[in-house]
Design a protein around this motif. Structure first.
Motif, mmCIF file in Angstrom:
data_model
loop_
_atom_site.group_PDB
_atom_site.id
_atom_site.type_symbol
_atom_site.label_atom_id
_atom_site.label_comp_id
_atom_site.label_asym_id
_atom_site.label_seq_id
_atom_site.Cartn_x
_atom_site.Cartn_y
_atom_site.Cartn_z
ATOM 1 N N GLY A 1 1.536 9.156 -5.878
ATOM 2 C CA GLY A 1 2.013 10.508 -5.640
ATOM 3 C C GLY A 1 2.981 10.964 -6.716
ATOM 4 N N PHE A 2 3.838 10.049 -7.170
ATOM 5 C CA PHE A 2 4.790 10.356 -8.240
ATOM 6 C C PHE A 2 4.052 10.755 -9.520
ATOM 7 N N ILE A 3 3.018 10.010 -9.856
ATOM 8 C CA ILE A 3 2.258 10.295 -11.081
ATOM 9 C C ILE A 3 1.507 11.619 -10.961
ATOM 10 N N LEU A 4 0.894 11.849 -9.804
ATOM 11 C CA LEU A 4 0.069 13.048 -9.634
ATOM 12 C C LEU A 4 0.903 14.329 -9.553
ATOM 13 N N LEU A 5 2.092 14.248 -8.961
ATOM 14 C CA LEU A 5 2.918 15.444 -8.814
ATOM 15 C C LEU A 5 3.501 15.915 -10.135
ATOM 16 N N GLY A 6 3.868 14.976 -10.988
ATOM 17 C CA GLY A 6 4.418 15.347 -12.285
ATOM 18 C C GLY A 6 5.717 16.130 -12.160
ATOM 19 N N VAL B 1 0.849 -1.204 0.000
ATOM 20 C CA VAL B 1 0.000 0.000 0.000
ATOM 21 C C VAL B 1 0.881 1.249 0.000
ATOM 22 N N ALA B 2 1.930 1.234 0.823
ATOM 23 C CA ALA B 2 2.856 2.377 0.868
ATOM 24 C C ALA B 2 3.526 2.592 -0.479
ATOM 25 N N LEU B 3 3.966 1.495 -1.111
ATOM 26 C CA LEU B 3 4.596 1.605 -2.428
ATOM 27 C C LEU B 3 3.602 2.121 -3.455
ATOM 28 N N GLY B 4 2.374 1.616 -3.400
ATOM 29 C CA GLY B 4 1.339 2.095 -4.318
ATOM 30 C C GLY B 4 1.050 3.571 -4.116
ATOM 31 N N GLY B 5 1.029 4.017 -2.846
ATOM 32 C CA GLY B 5 0.806 5.436 -2.563
ATOM 33 C C GLY B 5 1.925 6.303 -3.104
ATOM 34 N N ILE C 1 8.863 12.258 -2.608
ATOM 35 C CA ILE C 1 8.514 10.894 -3.035
ATOM 36 C C ILE C 1 9.775 10.037 -3.104
ATOM 37 N N ALA C 2 10.866 10.629 -3.587
ATOM 38 C CA ALA C 2 12.132 9.902 -3.655
ATOM 39 C C ALA C 2 12.579 9.462 -2.261
ATOM 40 N N GLY C 3 12.486 10.371 -1.291
ATOM 41 C CA GLY C 3 12.837 10.025 0.077
ATOM 42 C C GLY C 3 11.943 8.933 0.638
ATOM 43 N N ALA C 4 10.653 9.039 0.338
ATOM 44 C CA ALA C 4 9.710 8.009 0.797
ATOM 45 C C ALA C 4 10.051 6.653 0.199
ATOM 46 N N LEU C 5 10.423 6.636 -1.074
ATOM 47 C CA LEU C 5 10.800 5.370 -1.711
ATOM 48 C C LEU C 5 12.044 4.774 -1.062
ATOM 49 N N GLY C 6 12.994 5.629 -0.663
ATOM 50 C CA GLY C 6 14.179 5.136 0.038
ATOM 51 C C GLY C 6 13.797 4.415 1.314
ATOM 52 N N LEU C 7 12.830 4.972 2.052
ATOM 53 C CA LEU C 7 12.360 4.333 3.282
ATOM 54 C C LEU C 7 11.609 3.033 2.981
ATOM 55 N N ILE C 8 10.762 3.067 1.957
ATOM 56 C CA ILE C 8 9.958 1.891 1.615
ATOM 57 C C ILE C 8 10.830 0.747 1.122
ATOM 58 N N PHE C 9 11.816 1.055 0.267
ATOM 59 C CA PHE C 9 12.714 -0.001 -0.226
ATOM 60 C C PHE C 9 13.503 -0.629 0.923
ATOM 61 N N THR C 10 13.868 0.178 1.922
ATOM 62 C CA THR C 10 14.583 -0.371 3.073
ATOM 63 C C THR C 10 13.691 -1.317 3.859
ATOM 64 N N GLN C 11 12.443 -0.950 4.030
ATOM 65 C CA GLN C 11 11.511 -1.836 4.727
ATOM 66 C C GLN C 11 11.304 -3.141 3.954
ATOM 67 N N PHE C 12 11.277 -3.064 2.638
ATOM 68 C CA PHE C 12 11.205 -4.289 1.832
ATOM 69 C C PHE C 12 12.478 -5.115 2.012
ATOM 70 N N ALA C 13 13.632 -4.441 2.138
ATOM 71 C CA ALA C 13 14.887 -5.158 2.369
ATOM 72 C C ALA C 13 14.842 -5.897 3.704
ATOM 73 N N PHE C 14 14.234 -5.279 4.726
ATOM 74 C CA PHE C 14 14.068 -5.962 6.016
ATOM 75 C C PHE C 14 13.228 -7.231 5.842
ATOM 76 N N LEU C 15 12.180 -7.135 5.034
ATOM 77 C CA LEU C 15 11.317 -8.287 4.809
ATOM 78 C C LEU C 15 12.073 -9.388 4.071
ATOM 79 N N ALA C 16 12.889 -9.020 3.089
ATOM 80 C CA ALA C 16 13.712 -10.008 2.383
ATOM 81 C C ALA C 16 14.704 -10.659 3.344
ATOM 82 N N HIS C 17 15.243 -9.863 4.260
ATOM 83 C CA HIS C 17 16.160 -10.393 5.281
ATOM 84 C C HIS C 17 15.444 -11.437 6.145
ATOM 85 N N GLU C 18 14.220 -11.157 6.534
ATOM 86 C CA GLU C 18 13.465 -12.106 7.351
ATOM 87 C C GLU C 18 13.142 -13.370 6.561
ATOM 88 N N ALA C 19 12.855 -13.213 5.283
ATOM 89 C CA ALA C 19 12.608 -14.394 4.451
ATOM 90 C C ALA C 19 13.864 -15.241 4.328
#
Length: 317
Positions: free
Chosen positions: A16-21, A8-12, A29-47
């Motif tokens: 936001g990226f599309i709407l801001l243009g 949901v966060a990634l979709g948001g 949005i770039a900063g938010a993606l940095g945070l989101i990708f890190t959280q995905f990395a944590f999930l990959a670590h747990e897997a």
């Protein structure tokens, strides 16, 4: 549930990226993606630790898909490096996480540095967090180096395909939607936030804890507890650091899912007390202070012997 929240966060962020243009607010949005990708990395670590799904192969498939397809780094490279780390944390010659890579974690490496690297090493504690802005780029570079290196790499072509598709979509969208300068700024901010967040999450766990000499032998419990540091903060710290705040318990029970680590902490603390094994837990800011002081202390080994005022006086004479 966690993966749903992240999707949901990634979709948001994408929406936001599309709407801001064409807007410099895209850097948010770039900063938010940095945070989101890190959280995905944590999930990959747990897997990778078999914490998410029931079977090992299913966890590997999930971890590989997330690491390569979402985060853009090699799962095989990470698994090889991380497995060696877990087996011998902070042990010289065994733990790849204390190998020299711009930062020197042991005095022997610091003493070898010359020229500009020696200058960096002497102040590496203060430079540690600024240098983490480049860690995101470094993670991509090193994982790709493994995938293109000779020798067997499990899932090489799957990972190369996923990473190629990920970067094609990612860079394609950025350079199509944004002016050239803004596009490069967007990528730079995303990589910087990703690198700082990743480094700031992993550094408190072992940096500044005892270094085990190459020829030393310790029992499993002592080795894992002595070299690991927990970060206080409970559920909030666990959410922020992907469970890495319970580093002692994670190293003792690497397959234990994140929700159970807090309960294990109480048992481990008491057991360590009965064995008289030091159990370390600090606040996040205290841990960063320890890391900075430790790296600066190690960096003194790169100091020019003629920096001594007394020696300089005799040189002039």
């Amino acid at each position: 549930m966690l993966i749903g929240i992240l999707l949901v966060a990634l979709g948001g962020a994408i929406a936001g990226f599309i709407l801001l243009g064409d807007s410099w607010f895209q850097l948010l949005i770039a900063g938010a993606l940095g945070l989101i990708f890190t959280q995905f990395a944590f999930l990959a670590h747990e897997a990778s630790h078999r914490q998410v799904l029931e079977s090992g192969p299913a966890n590997d498939r999930m971890g590989r898909a997330i690491a390569a397809g979402v985060v853009g780094i090699s799962y095989s490279w990470w698994m090889t490096k991380h497995t060696r780390h877990h087996a011998n944390p902070n042990k010289v010659g065994k733990d790849p996480d204390i190998d020299f890579d711009t930062i020197s974690f042991v005095e022997a490496d610091a003493a070898k540095q010359r020229g500009i690297m020696a200058l960096i090493t002497r102040k590496q504690g203060y430079l540690f967090f600024p240098l983490l802005t480049l860690e995101g780029l470094n993670l991509h570079y090193r994982s790709m180096g493994t995938l293109f290196a000779r020798g067997p790499v499990k899932g090489r072509w799957i990972e190369l395909g996923l990473i190629a598709a990920r970067f094609a979509v990612y860079f394609g969208a950025i350079f199509w939607m944004l002016p050239l300068g803004m596009a490069f700024a967007f990528i730079g901010v995303q990589l910087a936030v990703f690198g700082v967040y990743m480094g700031a999450s992993f550094a408190p766990n072992h940096k500044g804890m005892p270094i085990i000499p190459a020829d030393a032998k310790l029992d499993f419990f002592s080795k894992q507890v002595l070299t690991s540091r927990n970060v206080s903060g409970g559920m909030w710290a666990s959410a922020l650091f992907g469970g890495l705040n319970y580093q002692v318990e994670h190293h003792l029970f690497p397959n234990m899912p994140r929700p159970h680590l807090a309960k294990a902490r109480e048992i481990v603390r008491e057991y360590a007390r009965t064995l008289d094994v030091p159990y370390t837990e600090t606040t996040i800011m205290q841990s960063y202070g320890i890391v900075i002081r430790y790296l600066n202390r190690v960096g003194l080994a790169a100091r020019d012997p003629f920096d001594c005022p007394m020696v300089n006086q005799f040189r002039r004479v």
